[in-house]
Write an enzyme that holds these catalytic residues in place. Structure first.
Site, PDB file in Angstrom:
ATOM      1  N   ARG A  61      20.113  -5.578  -3.504  1.00  0.00           N
ATOM      2  CA  ARG A  61      18.648  -5.867  -2.914  1.00  0.00           C
ATOM      3  C   ARG A  61      19.034  -7.050  -1.631  1.00  0.00           C
ATOM      4  NH1 ARG A  61      13.982  -9.467  -5.401  1.00  0.00           N
ATOM      5  NH2 ARG A  61      15.569  -9.758  -7.299  1.00  0.00           N
ATOM      6  N   GLU A  77      -9.164  -2.362   1.369  1.00  0.00           N
ATOM      7  CA  GLU A  77      -7.874  -3.034   1.839  1.00  0.00           C
ATOM      8  C   GLU A  77      -7.669  -3.242   3.370  1.00  0.00           C
ATOM      9  OE1 GLU A  77      -4.325  -0.962   0.043  1.00  0.00           O
ATOM     10  OE2 GLU A  77      -5.348  -0.439  -1.835  1.00  0.00           O
ATOM     11  N   ASN A 103      -2.379   1.565   5.587  1.00  0.00           N
ATOM     12  CA  ASN A 103      -2.651   0.234   6.009  1.00  0.00           C
ATOM     13  C   ASN A 103      -1.875  -0.136   7.209  1.00  0.00           C
ATOM     14  OD1 ASN A 103      -4.526  -1.273   4.328  1.00  0.00           O
ATOM     15  ND2 ASN A 103      -2.847  -0.795   2.508  1.00  0.00           N
ATOM     16  N   ASN A 128       1.170  -9.309   1.690  1.00  0.00           N
ATOM     17  CA  ASN A 128       1.332  -8.131   0.952  1.00  0.00           C
ATOM     18  C   ASN A 128      -0.195  -7.925   0.587  1.00  0.00           C
ATOM     19  OD1 ASN A 128       2.598  -5.929  -0.390  1.00  0.00           O
ATOM     20  ND2 ASN A 128       1.899  -7.038  -2.400  1.00  0.00           N
ATOM     21  N   HIS A 145      -2.379  -5.702  -2.272  1.00  0.00           N
ATOM     22  CA  HIS A 145      -2.197  -4.971  -3.612  1.00  0.00           C
ATOM     23  C   HIS A 145      -3.542  -4.647  -3.985  1.00  0.00           C
ATOM     24  CE1 HIS A 145      -0.328  -4.615  -7.359  1.00  0.00           C
ATOM     25  NE2 HIS A 145      -1.407  -4.991  -8.103  1.00  0.00           N
ATOM     26  N   ASP A 180       5.790 -14.736  -2.236  1.00  0.00           N
ATOM     27  CA  ASP A 180       6.889 -15.687  -2.710  1.00  0.00           C
ATOM     28  C   ASP A 180       7.697 -15.024  -3.490  1.00  0.00           C
ATOM     29  OD1 ASP A 180       5.751 -15.337  -5.007  1.00  0.00           O
ATOM     30  OD2 ASP A 180       4.929 -17.282  -5.358  1.00  0.00           O
ATOM     31  N   MET A 197       7.751  -0.266  -1.142  1.00  0.00           N
ATOM     32  CA  MET A 197       8.022  -0.075  -2.605  1.00  0.00           C
ATOM     33  C   MET A 197       9.468  -0.907  -2.909  1.00  0.00           C
ATOM     34  SD  MET A 197       5.123   1.097  -3.090  1.00  0.00           S
ATOM     35  CE  MET A 197       5.240   1.378  -4.723  1.00  0.00           C
ATOM     36  N   LEU A 256      11.119  -8.170  -2.463  1.00  0.00           N
ATOM     37  CA  LEU A 256      11.930  -8.819  -1.608  1.00  0.00           C
ATOM     38  C   LEU A 256      12.835  -9.978  -2.306  1.00  0.00           C
ATOM     39  CD1 LEU A 256       9.333  -9.466   1.257  1.00  0.00           C
ATOM     40  CD2 LEU A 256      11.095  -7.539   0.953  1.00  0.00           C
TER      41      LEU A 256
END
Length: 205
Positions: free
Chosen positions: A66, A175, A15, A108, A110, A142, A91, A94
Site C-alpha cells: 500500500r 452525490e 462522480n 472522499n 461515500h 484522514d 477502491m 490510503l
C-alpha cells in the site's frame, strides 16, 4: 493560477464526470482538473477523462504494498501540481504517507450518512439494517476508514420497494450535487474545522 484538482478513480467515474461538468460550467470557480489516475486498466472513467482532454495516468495497484503504491501516486500528483485530491470511487484505503502528503486536502464521497455504514456495500448495509433514511457524505480523508471531518451530507429517504440498485441511483444524484459543493467550499478556504465538523464561514467572517 487555477486550483488544480487530481481525481483518483477505479470504476465508471460518474462522480468524476459530475465534477468535470461543474468545472466546465463555472460552478467551481478558478479550478481545473489537472490529472486523473486510475488503479485499474479499462476503468470507464479513464475514457471519460480522455474524451475531455484531461491528462490520465494508469497505475496498476495489484501486488504492490500500500505505501509503496501510494508513494508513486503522490509523486504523480505533485508532478502535476495538484492542490486538492478527490476520490471518486477509488477502491483503495490510503496510507498514512498519502494522507500526510496532502493534509486536509483529500476529499472522499461515500454513499451513506456517515458514521453509519462505512466501507463497502453501504446501500446493502442500509437496506439490511432497515433504516428509513440513507444518503451520502463528503468528508476530508484522514488515516481511518470513512472517518474524517464531514464537509457535506444529503439525505435520501428509503422506499419499501427499494433494492440496492434503486437506492444507489437516487443517492448518486445527491452525490453529484454535494461533491461539487464540498470541492467549492474547500478550495475557497472559507471554512474552519471543529473536531469532526467542517463549518462554512460567513462572508463577513
Amino acid at each position: 493560477m487555477p486550483y488544480r484538482i487530481g481525481v483518483l478513480l477505479s470504476g465508471r467515474g460518474s462522480n468524476f464526470e459530475a465534477l468535470a461538468n461543474s468545472v466546465s460550467a463555472g460552478r467551481i470557480p478558478g479550478a481545473e482538473i489537472a490529472l486523473v489516475i486510475s488503479n485499474r486498466e479499462g476503468a470507464p472513467g479513464i475514457a471519460l477523462a480522455v474524451s475531455r482532454g484531461i491528462a490520465v495516468k494508469i497505475v496498476p495497484s495489484k501486488g504492490i504494498a500500500r505505501e509503496d503504491y501510494d508513494r508513486v501516486l503522490v509523486q504523480e500528483l505533485k508532478n502535476a501540481g495538484v492542490d486538492l485530491v478527490c476520490l471518486a470511487g477509488f477502491m483503495r484505503l490510503l496510507s498514512p504517507y498519502f494522507v500526510g502528503a496532502f493534509p486536509q486536502r483529500i476529499l472522499n464521497i461515500h454513499p451513506s450518512l456517515l458514521p453509519s455504514f462505512p466501507g463497502l456495500e453501504a446501500q446493502r448495509q442500509a437496506l439490511e439494517y432497515g433504516v428509513k433514511f440513507s444518503g451520502c457524505t463528503v468528508h476530508l480523508v484522514d488515516e481511518s476508514l470513512d472517518a474524517g471531518p464531514i464537509v457535506a451530507q444529503a439525505i435520501v429517504p428509503l422506499s419499501d420497494g427499494d433494492t440496492e440498485e434503486t437506492l444507489a441511483a437516487r443517492i448518486l444524484v445527491e452525490e453529484h450535487r454535494i461533491f461539487t459543493e464540498a470541492v467549492r467550499l474547500v478550495l475557497s478556504g472559507q471554512y474552519r474545522i471543529e473536531g469532526r465538523r467542517v463549518i462554512a464561514l460567513s462572508k463577513s467572517s
